[in-house]
Design a protein around this motif. Sequence first.
Motif, PDB file in Angstrom:
ATOM      1  N   VAL A  14      33.334  43.508 -20.377  1.00 30.42           N
ATOM      2  CA  VAL A  14      33.872  43.484 -19.009  1.00 30.42           C
ATOM      3  C   VAL A  14      35.221  42.770 -19.038  1.00 30.42           C
ATOM      4  CG1 VAL A  14      33.486  42.751 -16.619  1.00 30.42           C
ATOM      5  CG2 VAL A  14      31.541  43.416 -18.048  1.00 30.42           C
ATOM      6  N   GLY A  15      36.290  43.489 -18.737  1.00 33.98           N
ATOM      7  CA  GLY A  15      37.637  42.909 -18.727  1.00 33.98           C
ATOM      8  C   GLY A  15      38.509  43.550 -19.781  1.00 33.98           C
ATOM      9  N   VAL A  18      43.870  41.121 -22.967  1.00 35.37           N
ATOM     10  CA  VAL A  18      44.031  41.091 -24.422  1.00 35.37           C
ATOM     11  C   VAL A  18      42.754  40.609 -25.130  1.00 35.37           C
ATOM     12  CG1 VAL A  18      45.065  38.755 -24.716  1.00 35.37           C
ATOM     13  CG2 VAL A  18      45.832  40.674 -26.151  1.00 35.37           C
ATOM     14  N   GLY A  20      39.407  41.148 -24.101  1.00 35.99           N
ATOM     15  CA  GLY A  20      38.407  42.217 -24.131  1.00 35.99           C
ATOM     16  C   GLY A  20      38.814  43.354 -25.056  1.00 35.99           C
ATOM     17  N   GLU A  40      37.080  47.857 -16.654  1.00 41.11           N
ATOM     18  CA  GLU A  40      38.229  47.078 -16.187  1.00 41.11           C
ATOM     19  C   GLU A  40      38.490  47.455 -14.730  1.00 41.11           C
ATOM     20  OE1 GLU A  40      40.600  44.693 -16.865  1.00 41.11           O
ATOM     21  OE2 GLU A  40      41.435  45.362 -14.950  1.00 41.11           O
ATOM     22  N   LYS A  41      38.694  46.440 -13.917  1.00 37.51           N
ATOM     23  CA  LYS A  41      38.777  46.733 -12.467  1.00 37.51           C
ATOM     24  C   LYS A  41      40.093  47.394 -12.064  1.00 37.51           C
ATOM     25  CE  LYS A  41      40.241  42.149 -10.985  1.00 37.51           C
ATOM     26  NZ  LYS A  41      39.984  40.998 -10.175  1.00 37.51           N
ATOM     27  N   ASN A  49      46.566  38.395 -16.549  1.00 35.17           N
ATOM     28  CA  ASN A  49      47.280  37.322 -17.261  1.00 35.17           C
ATOM     29  C   ASN A  49      47.902  37.780 -18.567  1.00 35.17           C
ATOM     30  OD1 ASN A  49      46.971  35.074 -15.455  1.00 35.17           O
ATOM     31  ND2 ASN A  49      44.783  35.271 -15.876  1.00 35.17           N
ATOM     32  N   SER A  50      47.410  38.868 -19.128  1.00 38.16           N
ATOM     33  CA  SER A  50      47.966  39.341 -20.405  1.00 38.16           C
ATOM     34  C   SER A  50      49.270  40.120 -20.226  1.00 38.16           C
ATOM     35  CB  SER A  50      46.937  40.225 -21.121  1.00 38.16           C
ATOM     36  OG  SER A  50      45.735  39.517 -21.307  1.00 38.16           O
ATOM     37  N   HIS A  60      51.440  31.281 -29.995  1.00 40.51           N
ATOM     38  CA  HIS A  60      51.351  29.840 -30.294  1.00 40.51           C
ATOM     39  C   HIS A  60      50.657  29.619 -31.631  1.00 40.51           C
ATOM     40  CE1 HIS A  60      52.798  28.282 -26.480  1.00 40.51           C
ATOM     41  NE2 HIS A  60      52.010  29.116 -25.830  1.00 40.51           N
ATOM     42  N   PHE A 170      51.854  40.810 -24.530  1.00 40.71           N
ATOM     43  CA  PHE A 170      50.400  40.857 -24.756  1.00 40.71           C
ATOM     44  C   PHE A 170      49.735  41.987 -23.952  1.00 40.71           C
ATOM     45  CE2 PHE A 170      51.307  36.357 -25.924  1.00 40.71           C
ATOM     46  CZ  PHE A 170      50.782  36.371 -27.208  1.00 40.71           C
ATOM     47  N   THR A 194      37.133  50.112 -12.386  1.00 41.82           N
ATOM     48  CA  THR A 194      35.682  49.898 -12.267  1.00 41.82           C
ATOM     49  C   THR A 194      35.429  48.392 -12.256  1.00 41.82           C
ATOM     50  OG1 THR A 194      35.337  51.926 -13.512  1.00 41.82           O
ATOM     51  CG2 THR A 194      33.450  50.436 -13.340  1.00 41.82           C
ATOM     52  N   LYS A 195      34.896  47.906 -11.148  1.00 39.79           N
ATOM     53  CA  LYS A 195      34.748  46.459 -10.993  1.00 39.79           C
ATOM     54  C   LYS A 195      33.293  46.026 -11.061  1.00 39.79           C
ATOM     55  CE  LYS A 195      35.865  42.610  -8.043  1.00 39.79           C
ATOM     56  NZ  LYS A 195      36.327  42.082  -6.821  1.00 39.79           N
ATOM     57  N   THR A 377      47.870  32.833 -13.666  1.00 42.81           N
ATOM     58  CA  THR A 377      47.228  31.523 -13.504  1.00 42.81           C
ATOM     59  C   THR A 377      46.257  31.253 -14.650  1.00 42.81           C
ATOM     60  OG1 THR A 377      46.176  30.043 -11.924  1.00 42.81           O
ATOM     61  CG2 THR A 377      45.303  32.275 -11.968  1.00 42.81           C
ATOM     62  N   ARG A 378      46.207  29.982 -15.061  1.00 46.27           N
ATOM     63  CA  ARG A 378      45.356  29.593 -16.192  1.00 46.27           C
ATOM     64  C   ARG A 378      44.063  28.968 -15.686  1.00 46.27           C
ATOM     65  NH1 ARG A 378      50.746  26.692 -17.901  1.00 46.27           N
ATOM     66  NH2 ARG A 378      50.883  26.998 -15.665  1.00 46.27           N
ATOM     67  N   THR A 406      39.646  31.865 -20.624  1.00 44.56           N
ATOM     68  CA  THR A 406      40.819  31.859 -21.495  1.00 44.56           C
ATOM     69  C   THR A 406      42.122  31.345 -20.885  1.00 44.56           C
ATOM     70  OG1 THR A 406      40.952  34.162 -20.773  1.00 44.56           O
ATOM     71  CG2 THR A 406      40.106  33.763 -23.003  1.00 44.56           C
ATOM     72  N   SER A 412      47.119  34.177 -27.788  1.00 46.23           N
ATOM     73  CA  SER A 412      47.415  33.975 -29.225  1.00 46.23           C
ATOM     74  C   SER A 412      46.146  33.993 -30.066  1.00 46.23           C
ATOM     75  CB  SER A 412      48.103  32.629 -29.433  1.00 46.23           C
ATOM     76  OG  SER A 412      49.244  32.538 -28.631  1.00 46.23           O
TER      77      SER A 412
HETATM   78  C1  LIG Z   1      51.915  30.954 -16.902  1.00 47.53           C
HETATM   79  C2  LIG Z   1      51.120  31.292 -18.118  1.00 47.53           C
HETATM   80  C3  LIG Z   1      51.705  31.180 -19.366  1.00 47.53           C
HETATM   81  C4  LIG Z   1      50.955  31.509 -20.503  1.00 47.53           C
HETATM   82  N1  LIG Z   1      51.572  31.522 -21.715  1.00 47.53           N
HETATM   83  C5  LIG Z   1      50.898  31.895 -22.809  1.00 47.53           C
HETATM   84  C6  LIG Z   1      51.558  32.015 -24.050  1.00 47.53           C
HETATM   85  O1  LIG Z   1      52.764  31.866 -24.151  1.00 47.53           O
HETATM   86  N2  LIG Z   1      50.805  32.336 -25.130  1.00 47.53           N
HETATM   87  C7  LIG Z   1      49.457  32.535 -25.050  1.00 47.53           C
HETATM   88  O2  LIG Z   1      48.839  32.791 -26.070  1.00 47.53           O
HETATM   89  N3  LIG Z   1      48.806  32.463 -23.868  1.00 47.53           N
HETATM   90  C8  LIG Z   1      49.509  32.178 -22.756  1.00 47.53           C
HETATM   91  N4  LIG Z   1      48.880  32.147 -21.537  1.00 47.53           N
HETATM   92  C9  LIG Z   1      47.455  32.443 -21.481  1.00 47.53           C
HETATM   93  C10 LIG Z   1      47.211  33.937 -21.624  1.00 47.53           C
HETATM   94  O3  LIG Z   1      48.008  34.671 -20.731  1.00 47.53           O
HETATM   95  C11 LIG Z   1      45.741  34.204 -21.385  1.00 47.53           C
HETATM   96  O4  LIG Z   1      44.961  33.309 -22.145  1.00 47.53           O
HETATM   97  C12 LIG Z   1      45.342  35.609 -21.793  1.00 47.53           C
HETATM   98  O5  LIG Z   1      46.189  36.577 -21.228  1.00 47.53           O
HETATM   99  C13 LIG Z   1      43.908  35.833 -21.400  1.00 47.53           C
HETATM  100  O6  LIG Z   1      43.550  37.161 -21.660  1.00 47.53           O
HETATM  101  P1  LIG Z   1      42.198  37.708 -21.072  1.00 47.53           P
HETATM  102  O7  LIG Z   1      42.058  39.090 -21.542  1.00 47.53           O
HETATM  103  O8  LIG Z   1      41.107  36.751 -21.383  1.00 47.53           O
HETATM  104  O9  LIG Z   1      42.412  37.608 -19.496  1.00 47.53           O
HETATM  105  P2  LIG Z   1      43.233  38.592 -18.537  1.00 47.53           P
HETATM  106  O10 LIG Z   1      44.464  39.083 -19.176  1.00 47.53           O
HETATM  107  O11 LIG Z   1      43.373  37.871 -17.248  1.00 47.53           O
HETATM  108  O12 LIG Z   1      42.257  39.809 -18.411  1.00 47.53           O
HETATM  109  C14 LIG Z   1      41.033  39.728 -17.729  1.00 47.53           C
HETATM  110  C15 LIG Z   1      40.723  41.124 -17.231  1.00 47.53           C
HETATM  111  O13 LIG Z   1      39.447  41.126 -16.627  1.00 47.53           O
HETATM  112  C16 LIG Z   1      39.516  41.991 -15.506  1.00 47.53           C
HETATM  113  N5  LIG Z   1      38.453  41.626 -14.589  1.00 47.53           N
HETATM  114  C17 LIG Z   1      38.267  40.460 -13.919  1.00 47.53           C
HETATM  115  N6  LIG Z   1      37.171  40.514 -13.162  1.00 47.53           N
HETATM  116  C18 LIG Z   1      36.632  41.748 -13.339  1.00 47.53           C
HETATM  117  C19 LIG Z   1      35.499  42.407 -12.825  1.00 47.53           C
HETATM  118  N7  LIG Z   1      34.698  41.804 -11.934  1.00 47.53           N
HETATM  119  N8  LIG Z   1      35.253  43.668 -13.230  1.00 47.53           N
HETATM  120  C20 LIG Z   1      36.043  44.310 -14.113  1.00 47.53           C
HETATM  121  N9  LIG Z   1      37.147  43.725 -14.634  1.00 47.53           N
HETATM  122  C21 LIG Z   1      37.444  42.459 -14.256  1.00 47.53           C
HETATM  123  C22 LIG Z   1      40.905  41.723 -14.928  1.00 47.53           C
HETATM  124  O14 LIG Z   1      41.345  42.768 -14.091  1.00 47.53           O
HETATM  125  C23 LIG Z   1      41.733  41.586 -16.193  1.00 47.53           C
HETATM  126  O15 LIG Z   1      42.327  42.789 -16.605  1.00 47.53           O
HETATM  127  C24 LIG Z   1      49.597  31.877 -20.384  1.00 47.53           C
HETATM  128  C25 LIG Z   1      49.020  31.997 -19.116  1.00 47.53           C
HETATM  129  C26 LIG Z   1      49.784  31.741 -17.991  1.00 47.53           C
HETATM  130  C27 LIG Z   1      49.181  31.939 -16.655  1.00 47.53           C
END
Ligand SMILES: Cc1cc2nc3c(=O)[nH]c(=O)nc-3n(C[C@H](O)[C@H](O)[C@H](O)COP(=O)(O)OP(=O)(O)OC[C@H]3O[C@@H](n4cnc5c(N)ncnc54)[C@H](O)[C@@H]3O)c2cc1C
Length: 449
Positions: A14-15, A18, A20, A40-41, A49-50, A60, A170, A194-195, A377-378, A406, A412
């Motif tokens: 789910v998600g 980067v 998932g 993915e929604k 965030n990616s 990093h 990313f 799809t959420k 947002t982190r 994450t 990274s």
């Molecule tokens: C300002 C900022 C600067 C950053 N800088 C860096 C950096 O320089 N280097 C680095 O390594 N990291 C950095 N990060 C962190 C990095 O962006 C994230 O750790 C990373 O993108 C997380 O990836 P993810 O796939 O876990 O989350 P996301 O990219 O947020 O993906 C989560 C996915 O889940 C989906 N989703 C959520 N809920 C549901 C649901 N109910 N049903 C279906 N889908 C759903 C969302 O739509 C989304 O596509 C930064 C973050 C921020 C905010």
Amino acid sequence: MTGNEVKKYDLIIVGGGVSGTAILYALSKYSNLKSVCIIEKYAGFGRVNSSHNMNSQTLHFGDIETNYTFEKAKNVKLYADMVKHFLEHEKLINTSEKIFSKYSKMVLAVGSQQVQVLRERFKTFGTLFPNLREIEKDEIGKMEPRVLEGRDPKQELFALVTEDGYTVDFGRLSRTFVDHAKKLNPDISIHLSTKLEKIEDLKTHYRIQTNKGIFESEAVVIASGGHSIKIAKSLGYGKKYSILSMAGSFYTSHKVLNGKVYTMQEEKLPFAAIHGDPEVHNANLTRFGPTAKAIFLLERYNYSSFFEYLSVFGFNFRTVISLLNIVSDTVILKYLLHNFLYDMPFIGKRAFLKEIRKIVPKIKLDEIHYAKHVGGTRPQIINNETKKLEMGEAKLIGRNIIFNITPSPGASTCLGNAFADSKKLMEFFEGKFSFDSEAFEKDLVNTQG
Ligand SMILES: Cc1cc2nc3c(=O)[nH]c(=O)nc-3n(C[C@H](O)[C@H](O)[C@H](O)COP(=O)(O)OP(=O)(O)OC[C@H]3O[C@@H](n4cnc5c(N)ncnc54)[C@H](O)[C@@H]3O)c2cc1C
């Protein structure tokens, strides 16, 4: 297949950020697990965030992040090297899609106290990063003229520098992972727009209710950024955690830096220090940031995530005590208050200019612009047992389910995380499937790239 039919798989991810998609890729390439579905929604991958607009685009490694301990840097380096090897290989086989740019990267110490700390740090961290070099004022000026221009000549300056500065899109990396996965395993089932609305553990399998019908699987990986903790809590996991949602904003200018220039970060802060660097797809644009402001949204710019955030934060006695404990540290309190200013009209730009001037002393107010709708947002984790902010990512493991939360540097570490999750999933499946760790390590760990 009709909309009412229950879709059944061995694994559902789910998600589609980067995290998932990296898991999807790792399993497609190195395992014999075929019945995999990703939901993915949004209508595309890597849009939250990616996305390259939402983060600092930095791979990093732990070399210029002065808030990392040696142990943390060692782990992050191992994982970031996997992404680096993947990217370098991808560059050779796919010349049409640019996923990253390479620039020099330095961490700058300003003033005698910082210089002393950084010199001392290099004695140990230099052993971990053989390409990291110490440079003095003259060389800093040659590499980054605007860092020296107009600076008080009496100010002590010192930097650690490396040519291994990877600036990564990313979001595009997420889509590349999916493209590979589809070719490697044509059985993959992809469900965009799809959420996940509700998940139930029926003990023999999971049932996921979405806006597009019911999905079921034996095992599940939740890689939904900040939403992962919300979903975990709905199943009774991760009760000791809350989330501070720390939005990061950026200011941009025309090109004032040739590579990445980081400032030094306080050790107790789990955020990347403010830095300036070229945009991944436009070297003529310098981005400064990120700021770190607490917001009441689980997903930035998505106002419907307000109530989701409230449910994750959990306004109860334990959380409030944790928060008070966190802000009782004056370094953290000062940092949070300062960062609150940076997004404000008029004063925000002026306040942030002071930060930028630590890197580029002569930059003028009209050279910088607030980058609208840039910066995600982190999900920064509060541990209500220790009453502290945790550094970096968190993983919760439940019955045949993994939750990845994450904050930075979660992008990274995506492949390292995928490696760990793939191995854990094989345990869940109790020998029904296998994951070729050796082949993964041969390609992405023990390789020269
Ligand atoms: C300002 C900022 C600067 C950053 N800088 C860096 C950096 O320089 N280097 C680095 O390594 N990291 C950095 N990060 C962190 C990095 O962006 C994230 O750790 C990373 O993108 C997380 O990836 P993810 O796939 O876990 O989350 P996301 O990219 O947020 O993906 C989560 C996915 O889940 C989906 N989703 C959520 N809920 C549901 C649901 N109910 N049903 C279906 N889908 C759903 C969302 O739509 C989304 O596509 C930064 C973050 C921020 C905010």
